[in-house]
Write an enzyme that holds these catalytic residues in place. Structure first.
Site, mmCIF file in Angstrom:
data_model
loop_
_atom_site.group_PDB
_atom_site.id
_atom_site.type_symbol
_atom_site.label_atom_id
_atom_site.label_comp_id
_atom_site.label_asym_id
_atom_site.label_seq_id
_atom_site.Cartn_x
_atom_site.Cartn_y
_atom_site.Cartn_z
ATOM 1 C CG HIS A 10 -1.970 1.057 1.227
ATOM 2 N ND1 HIS A 10 -3.219 0.850 1.755
ATOM 3 C CD2 HIS A 10 -1.977 2.331 0.765
ATOM 4 C CE1 HIS A 10 -3.939 1.958 1.625
ATOM 5 N NE2 HIS A 10 -3.192 2.870 1.026
ATOM 6 C CD GLU A 56 -4.533 -3.008 0.653
ATOM 7 O OE1 GLU A 56 -5.186 -4.013 0.957
ATOM 8 O OE2 GLU A 56 -4.026 -2.224 1.488
ATOM 9 C CG HIS A 60 -8.161 -2.006 9.019
ATOM 10 N ND1 HIS A 60 -7.289 -1.245 8.259
ATOM 11 C CD2 HIS A 60 -8.115 -1.498 10.258
ATOM 12 C CE1 HIS A 60 -6.765 -0.293 9.009
ATOM 13 N NE2 HIS A 60 -7.252 -0.424 10.240
#
Length: 250
Positions: free
Chosen positions: A43, A70, A191
């Site tokens: 990410h 991401e 998450h």
């Protein structure tokens, strides 16, 4: 067998803290694959405080498993990187500039036109697209209209409430997941999933395609070792039975 894709952002954070190349991010990504990971997730953020854009370019030709990038697709630099590297999957996250970590999903109704356009751009390049959403059936419906291949359910509220009432914590995710399946969407999640709550989550949503976990894996690895930790996470998913794939998120 459920796939496990390991997010390596925290490894990059540790490397960057000293300015050198220890730990070696590329080696650890390849080791994660050797230890059983079915994919690698990164990410990158504009300040490159963990994953650097160069890391993404260096990883692509070396990885032998699925590569997931991401990020905030409202940044042109991110769009250009994804179109250059062409990962197997891009996960679109509505981060603000300078945001510490992802903390909400897309409003797929308000941003329908924008998401439809950017998803079309990535799919035209042959990249599977997933978009980050909260466990809200209206947001799932909005996602389906955009043409995305998958959604990724933002699981922070599930993780936060798991120990106090796991049935209540999972309920909105099951509803959202069922609706996604009805609409023909693939399903990811991520998450704050960890060794305590991962098995229950995947067992309640057995058609899950991916889960994303990074922070928890690196924390557990400090005590348990990197290889052993990856195997323990895979075991939590295998115990569930008929799950199909998982990503580990930071």
């Amino acid at each position: 067998m459920t796939k496990l894709s390991v997010n390596i952002n925290k490894i990059a954070t540790l490397r960057n803290a000293r300015g050198g190349n220890n730990p070696d991010l590329i080696k650890m990504a390849l080791d994660a694959e050797a230890f059983g990971a079915d994919g690698i997730t990164v990410h990158p953020r504009p300040d490159e405080r963990h994953i650097r854009y160069k890391d993404v370019r260096d990883l692509k030709p070396l990885l032998t498993t699925e590569f997931n990038i991401e990020g905030n697709c409202r940044e042109q630099k991110f769009i250009d990187l994804v179109l250059e590297v062409k990962p197997h999957q891009v996960t679109l996250v509505p981060d603000a500039t300078g945001q510490l970590t992802s903390d909400h999903g897309w409003d797929t109704i308000q941003y329908k036109d924008y998401l439809t356009d950017i998803i079309r751009t990535f799919k035209k390049a042959g990249i599977r697209v997933s978009i980050f959403v909260d466990p809200d059936e209206k947001m799932v419906e909005g996602a389906a209209v955009t043409g995305t291949d998958r959604i990724e359910l933002y699981t922070e509220s599930y993780a936060r409430n798991f120990l106090s009432d796991k049935e209540k914590a999972i309920a909105p995710f099951v509803k959202a997941a069922e609706h996604a399946r009805e609409l023909g969407l693939g399903l990811n999640a991520g998450h704050d999933l960890d060794l305590k709550n991962l098995n229950y989550f995947s067992s309640q949503i057995p058609w899950l395609d991916e889960v994303s976990i990074g922070h928890a894996i690196i924390c557990d690895a400090l005590y348990l070792g990197f290889e052993n930790t990856i195997q323990l996470y895979k075991r939590q998913l295998a115990m569930q039975g008929d799950v199909q794939s998982v990503i580990i998120n930071s």
